[in-house]
Motif scaffolding. Structure first.
Motif, PDB file in Angstrom:
ATOM      1  N   ARG A 121      17.242 -11.465  31.695  1.00 10.26           N
ATOM      2  CA  ARG A 121      17.760 -11.133  30.371  1.00 10.26           C
ATOM      3  C   ARG A 121      18.993 -10.239  30.483  1.00 10.26           C
ATOM      4  NH1 ARG A 121      13.731 -11.978  26.278  1.00 10.26           N
ATOM      5  NH2 ARG A 121      11.870 -12.910  27.187  1.00 10.26           N
ATOM      6  N   GLU A 122      18.962  -9.328  31.424  1.00 14.99           N
ATOM      7  CA  GLU A 122      20.104  -8.435  31.633  1.00 14.99           C
ATOM      8  C   GLU A 122      21.341  -9.226  32.058  1.00 14.99           C
ATOM      9  OE1 GLU A 122      20.405  -5.516  35.104  1.00 14.99           O
ATOM     10  OE2 GLU A 122      19.697  -4.226  33.475  1.00 14.99           O
ATOM     11  N   ASN A 133      22.643 -11.221  29.083  1.00 15.30           N
ATOM     12  CA  ASN A 133      23.337 -10.358  28.128  1.00 15.30           C
ATOM     13  C   ASN A 133      24.766 -10.084  28.594  1.00 15.30           C
ATOM     14  OD1 ASN A 133      21.145 -10.164  26.396  1.00 15.30           O
ATOM     15  ND2 ASN A 133      20.369  -8.279  27.311  1.00 15.30           N
ATOM     16  N   ARG A 134      24.936  -9.881  29.896  1.00 14.07           N
ATOM     17  CA  ARG A 134      26.282  -9.654  30.453  1.00 14.07           C
ATOM     18  C   ARG A 134      27.147 -10.901  30.307  1.00 14.07           C
ATOM     19  NH1 ARG A 134      27.002  -4.217  30.846  1.00 14.07           N
ATOM     20  NH2 ARG A 134      25.409  -3.221  32.131  1.00 14.07           N
ATOM     21  N   ALA A 162      26.808 -13.251  28.054  1.00 15.29           N
ATOM     22  CA  ALA A 162      27.103 -13.444  26.631  1.00 15.29           C
ATOM     23  C   ALA A 162      28.310 -12.615  26.211  1.00 15.29           C
ATOM     24  CB  ALA A 162      25.885 -13.072  25.791  1.00 15.29           C
ATOM     25  N   GLU A 163      28.429 -11.412  26.769  1.00 11.88           N
ATOM     26  CA  GLU A 163      29.553 -10.532  26.441  1.00 11.88           C
ATOM     27  C   GLU A 163      30.889 -11.122  26.892  1.00 11.88           C
ATOM     28  OE1 GLU A 163      28.580  -6.964  28.458  1.00 11.88           O
ATOM     29  OE2 GLU A 163      26.886  -6.452  27.152  1.00 11.88           O
ATOM     30  N   TRP A 219      14.552 -15.733  25.241  1.00 11.40           N
ATOM     31  CA  TRP A 219      15.720 -14.851  25.209  1.00 11.40           C
ATOM     32  C   TRP A 219      16.577 -15.140  23.989  1.00 11.40           C
ATOM     33  CZ3 TRP A 219      21.059 -16.167  26.033  1.00 11.40           C
ATOM     34  CH2 TRP A 219      21.913 -15.050  26.082  1.00 11.40           C
ATOM     35  N   GLN A 220      17.025 -14.104  23.337  1.00 13.19           N
ATOM     36  CA  GLN A 220      17.919 -14.223  22.197  1.00 13.19           C
ATOM     37  C   GLN A 220      19.020 -13.184  22.325  1.00 13.19           C
ATOM     38  OE1 GLN A 220      15.067 -13.644  18.974  1.00 13.19           O
ATOM     39  NE2 GLN A 220      15.122 -15.828  18.502  1.00 13.19           N
ATOM     40  N   HIS A 221      20.150 -13.463  21.705  1.00 16.17           N
ATOM     41  CA  HIS A 221      21.249 -12.515  21.690  1.00 16.17           C
ATOM     42  C   HIS A 221      21.843 -12.543  20.279  1.00 16.17           C
ATOM     43  CE1 HIS A 221      25.192 -10.699  22.465  1.00 16.17           C
ATOM     44  NE2 HIS A 221      24.669 -10.212  23.567  1.00 16.17           N
ATOM     45  N   GLU A 263      24.696 -12.284  19.125  1.00 17.13           N
ATOM     46  CA  GLU A 263      25.989 -12.954  18.949  1.00 17.13           C
ATOM     47  C   GLU A 263      25.943 -14.446  19.285  1.00 17.13           C
ATOM     48  OE1 GLU A 263      28.825 -11.678  17.658  1.00 17.13           O
ATOM     49  OE2 GLU A 263      27.575  -9.941  17.194  1.00 17.13           O
ATOM     50  N   ARG A 311      28.662 -18.884  21.123  1.00 17.48           N
ATOM     51  CA  ARG A 311      28.906 -17.551  20.549  1.00 17.48           C
ATOM     52  C   ARG A 311      29.424 -17.686  19.125  1.00 17.48           C
ATOM     53  NH1 ARG A 311      31.161 -12.074  23.333  1.00 17.48           N
ATOM     54  NH2 ARG A 311      31.016 -10.809  21.459  1.00 17.48           N
TER      55      ARG A 311
END
Length: 292
Positions: free
Chosen positions: A246-247, A250-251, A253-254, A272-274, A276, A290
């Protein structure tokens, strides 16, 4: 002793299995691998670890796992051996267009994306590119999308991996025929040159679209990559613990541009969700775009 007898003795010694790894040794190696690269070796993969360590230890003439552990962790000298060992543990055989539904999704996505870019270059990223097949597959998809639309948008593929040996193979761009089993004949003719030894070389025009960098995904926070239109991260997350997967995601996705596409290996992460990202409606592919 004759030369033949000596060679025979050496062959017998080379085939002799090393002693089983003790629980303490197994624990030490597991901790080392997870701390340095995030790789999780469960009990079910103990034989995999033992076999790969044993093969390298025989080459070096090291008799036990504890001695080899000390060698690998011994400062600058150990760093060189550590790099060699990583190649044994992380480089797996792959092929072009390995998960076809993912590339079919990409082929549908690219024409619309190219229309949105204007004159901005199209940026694609293969995370954990291994020996380069996925990265070149991304480049072929982009080149084909541009051919279909008569587009003039430049594009580039960034290929990253923790293994320098794998990156060197990717740079060489030469592959045995079996790696091209999923490549259509027309694409073979357009993007590969036949070599004399039943190998294929990626044509220079396509190879020039790729750039390579050594990257440990645990260091993504420091990776100077952003505004990516497409990120592929497949067959990599399976080596990590759930929280670390997940970490990493997340990176990644950024680093997606608004409207960018993130493609993950099916089954590599659950739930997993984000905030954005929006999931792509495709039952065969795990992918997100995104927002914005």
């Amino acid at each position: 002793m004759s030369g033949g007898e000596g060679q025979g003795m050496q062959a017998v010694w080379a085939l002799k299995p090393l002693a089983d790894m003790s629980d303490t040794e197994f624990h030490d190696w597991r901790v080392l691998l997870e701390d340095r690269i995030g790789m999780v070796i469960g009990e079910q993969r103990r034989s995999f670890l033992q076999a790969n360590l044993s093969a390298r230890m025989r080459e070096l003439g090291v008799a036990d796992y504890a001695s080899y552990y000390r060698q690998v962790t011994d400062g600058p000298r150990g760093a060189v051996e550590w790099s060699t060992l990583l190649d044994r543990l992380t480089v797996q055989e792959t092929c072009f267009f390995r998960h076809r539904p993912s590339f079919e999704l990409l082929a549908r996505y690219l024409p619309e994306r190219l229309a949105q870019l204007g004159e901005r270059p199209l940026a694609l990223w293969s995370v954990g590119c291994s020996s380069g097949e996925e990265a070149y597959s991304l480049a072929i998809c982009a080149a084909e999308a541009l051919r279909a639309t008569d587009g003039q948008v430049p594009f580039g593929v960034t290929a990253t991996d923790i293994s320098q040996s794998a990156l060197n193979k990717a740079r060489a761009g030469v592959y045995p025929a079996r790696r091209l089993k999923n490549v259509a004949p027309e694409l073979r003719r357009r993007y590969f040159e036949v070599q004399a030894d039943e190998h294929y070389r990626v044509v220079p025009g396509l190879a020039a679209r790729l750039c390579y960098a050594r990257l440990n995904v645990l260091d993504l926070a420091r990776a100077p990559l952003s505004g990516m239109d497409v990120i592929f991260c497949q067959n990599l997350l399976i080596y990590f613990r759930r929280w670390r997967r997940r970490e990493i995601l997340n990176r990644l996705a950024e680093r997606l541009a608004p409207g960018g596409l993130l493609v993950i290996g099916v089954g590599e992460v659950v739930g997993w969700q984000h905030p954005e990202l929006e999931p792509v409606a495709d039952e065969q592919v795990l992918a997100f775009t995104r927002k914005g």
